[in-house]
Design an enzyme around this catalytic site. Structure first.
Site, PDB file in Angstrom:
ATOM      1  N   TYR A  50       3.052  50.621  -6.406  1.00 41.21           N
ATOM      2  CA  TYR A  50       3.061  49.835  -7.636  1.00 41.21           C
ATOM      3  C   TYR A  50       1.879  50.159  -8.535  1.00 41.21           C
ATOM      4  O   TYR A  50       1.958  49.985  -9.748  1.00 41.21           O
ATOM      5  CB  TYR A  50       3.015  48.334  -7.300  1.00 41.21           C
ATOM      6  CG  TYR A  50       4.341  47.710  -6.972  1.00 41.21           C
ATOM      7  CD1 TYR A  50       5.113  48.180  -5.914  1.00 41.21           C
ATOM      8  CD2 TYR A  50       4.826  46.632  -7.706  1.00 41.21           C
ATOM      9  CE1 TYR A  50       6.330  47.595  -5.599  1.00 41.21           C
ATOM     10  CE2 TYR A  50       6.040  46.039  -7.397  1.00 41.21           C
ATOM     11  CZ  TYR A  50       6.780  46.525  -6.345  1.00 41.21           C
ATOM     12  OH  TYR A  50       7.974  45.942  -6.047  1.00 41.21           O
TER      13      TYR A  50
ATOM     14  N   LYS B 210       5.693  53.540   7.948  1.00 38.36           N
ATOM     15  CA  LYS B 210       6.539  54.733   8.074  1.00 38.36           C
ATOM     16  C   LYS B 210       5.637  55.863   8.551  1.00 38.36           C
ATOM     17  O   LYS B 210       5.520  56.925   7.923  1.00 38.36           O
ATOM     18  CB  LYS B 210       7.201  55.043   6.711  1.00 38.36           C
ATOM     19  CG  LYS B 210       8.228  56.147   6.731  1.00 38.36           C
ATOM     20  CD  LYS B 210       9.536  55.787   7.439  1.00 38.36           C
ATOM     21  CE  LYS B 210      10.452  56.985   7.540  1.00 38.36           C
ATOM     22  NZ  LYS B 210      11.643  56.738   8.403  1.00 38.36           N
TER      23      LYS B 210
ATOM     24  N   ASP C 232      12.392  51.543   8.510  1.00 41.81           N
ATOM     25  CA  ASP C 232      13.865  51.629   8.542  1.00 41.81           C
ATOM     26  C   ASP C 232      14.412  50.839   9.718  1.00 41.81           C
ATOM     27  O   ASP C 232      15.386  50.097   9.615  1.00 41.81           O
ATOM     28  CB  ASP C 232      14.334  53.101   8.566  1.00 41.81           C
ATOM     29  CG  ASP C 232      13.623  53.958   9.590  1.00 41.81           C
ATOM     30  OD1 ASP C 232      12.617  53.513  10.164  1.00 41.81           O
ATOM     31  OD2 ASP C 232      14.085  55.100   9.822  1.00 41.81           O
TER      32      ASP C 232
ATOM     33  N   ASP D  59       8.311  44.318  -0.563  1.00 47.34           N
ATOM     34  CA  ASP D  59       9.227  43.884  -1.625  1.00 47.34           C
ATOM     35  C   ASP D  59      10.654  43.917  -1.099  1.00 47.34           C
ATOM     36  O   ASP D  59      11.415  42.960  -1.254  1.00 47.34           O
ATOM     37  CB  ASP D  59       9.070  44.816  -2.838  1.00 47.34           C
ATOM     38  CG  ASP D  59      10.006  44.440  -3.974  1.00 47.34           C
ATOM     39  OD1 ASP D  59      10.113  43.240  -4.267  1.00 47.34           O
ATOM     40  OD2 ASP D  59      10.624  45.351  -4.555  1.00 47.34           O
TER      41      ASP D  59
ATOM     42  N   ASP E 129      13.173  40.519   0.457  1.00 43.64           N
ATOM     43  CA  ASP E 129      14.498  40.158  -0.083  1.00 43.64           C
ATOM     44  C   ASP E 129      15.509  40.079   1.054  1.00 43.64           C
ATOM     45  O   ASP E 129      16.365  39.196   1.087  1.00 43.64           O
ATOM     46  CB  ASP E 129      14.984  41.209  -1.106  1.00 43.64           C
ATOM     47  CG  ASP E 129      14.651  40.813  -2.538  1.00 43.64           C
ATOM     48  OD1 ASP E 129      13.664  40.074  -2.734  1.00 43.64           O
ATOM     49  OD2 ASP E 129      15.369  41.249  -3.459  1.00 43.64           O
TER      50      ASP E 129
END
Ligand code: IPM
Ligand code: MG
Length: 361
Positions: free
Chosen positions: A142, A193, A225, A249, A253
């Site tokens: 970001y 990751k 993942d 983020d 959700d």
């Protein structure tokens, strides 16, 4: 008598509808306890763009900096979708996060027993889910440099975002996560990751180093993942999760679905002097202006504000308790309606919760 200065930034879309309900809940707490809440309106997002030309006027930023806490709604909407990145409504929120150094974003996702059937997932999967996602909020993709878009000599373009983290940026959010985990089930999943990204290797090394200071906490590393899959496969496996900005983020959700609806999820952004509290849902353009949005996420965000910024934990308990009572009584907004015969509007739900808060004193 204590006076609490609250920066009130409803923003766009359903933010305009649900944030006033959260404000009302705080006013009820004020009335019952003698505390006084002073709300001052600040413009942010698309509504700020329309009024001033930019997504966060200096006055609104100053208001936030000088407040005891920020009650935030949501920003964005189709009307501003075609603006360049740097002046979009979302920039207003990102700038507040950065300027106020709000590096730790707490997103609890709890499946309330009476809402199990509101989740699109099976009861056997979601029942008992109680997660706290801690998302790093002021670094990573970001904000990383270099960033930009440039024309290539041979035609076409090149676009760059940079995922960068310093040891300090990782340490402070991971420490916050350990502290939260200590107050919960003492289990922390760090999501990265690291099989591909160098940034994630530094992240993992840092978590391992800090883990030595928290021998009571059981730490596991999960690849992002795999975590995305595990969250909908076996969410009860997790307690506290910590991860970098973009992964957080996305995963938060996903976690929202476990709680039945996005309309149920509050959040707190902490780190600097002033905390910011906002529902996790966005502006929901499809239902904005209809008065049917669920105000619970906003009201639970106000409860987090009481707990984390004002040190009023017992008032926060009452607000959360009031939400539970109203749900237990079978009242529902459209998003969590399930088999309930009638869906309440935003203000009706707000009324019931406020009355319940009043009664709790
Ligand atoms: C969130 C939102 C924001 C983000 C947007 C509105 C900039 O999706 O708070 O999760 O991406 O952080
Ligand atoms: Mg998001």
């Amino acid at each position: 008598m204590s006076v609490h200065k609250i920066a009130f930034l409803p923003g766009d879309g359903i933010g305009q509808e649900v944030t006033p309900e959260a404000r009302r809940a705080l006013e009820v707490v004020g009335k019952a306890t003698g505390a006084s809440f002073e709300f001052e309106l600040g413009l942010v997002g698309g509504s700020a763009i329309d009024a001033t030309g930019g997504p966060l006027p200096d006055a609104a930023l100053r208001l936030c900096q000088q407040a005891d806490a920020i009650l935030f709604g949501s920003v964005g909407g189709p009307k501003w979708d075609n603006l360049p990145q740097e002046v979009r409504p979302e920039r207003g929120l990102l700038r507040i996060r950065k300027e106020l150094d709000l590096f730790a974003n707490l997103r609890p996702a709890k499946c309330f027993p009476m809402l199990v059937d509101a989740s699109p997932l099976k009861r056997s999967v979601v029942e008992g889910t109680d997660l706290m996602v801690i998302r790093e909020l002021t670094a990573g993709l970001y904000f990383g440099e270099p960033r930009g878009r440039e024309a290539l000599p041979g035609g076409g373009e090149k676009a760059i975002n940079t995922m960068s983290y310093t040891t300090r940026e990782i340490e402070r959010v991971v420490r916050a996560a350990f502290d939260v985990a200590m107050k919960r089930k003492k289990r922390l999943a760090s999501v990265d990751k690291s099989n591909v990204l160098i940034v994630s290797q530094l992240w993992r090394d840092t978590v391992n180093r800090l883990a030595k200071e928290y021998p009571q906490v059981q730490v596991e590393h999960v690849l992002v993942d795999n975590c995305a899959m595990a969250l909908i496969h076996k969410p009860t496996h997790f307690d506290t999760l910590v991860t970098e900005n973009t992964f957080g983020d996305i995963l938060s959700d996903e976690a929202a679905i476990l709680a039945g609806s996005m309309g149920m999820l509050p959040s707190a952004s902490l780190g600097g002097k002033v905390g910011l509290y906002e529902p996790v849902h966005g502006t929901a353009p499809d239902i904005a202006g209809k008065g049917i949005a669920n105000p619970i996420a906003a009201i639970l965000s106000a409860a987090m504000l009481l707990r984390y910024s004002l040190d009023r934990g017992s008032d926060a308990d009452r607000v959360e308790g009031a939400v539970l009572r109203v749900l237990e009584q079978g009242h529902r907004t459209a998003d969590i309606r399930g088999t309930a015969d009638k869906a309440l509007g935003t203000q009706q739900m707000g009324d019931l919760i406020c009355r319940q808060i009043e009664r709790s004193y």
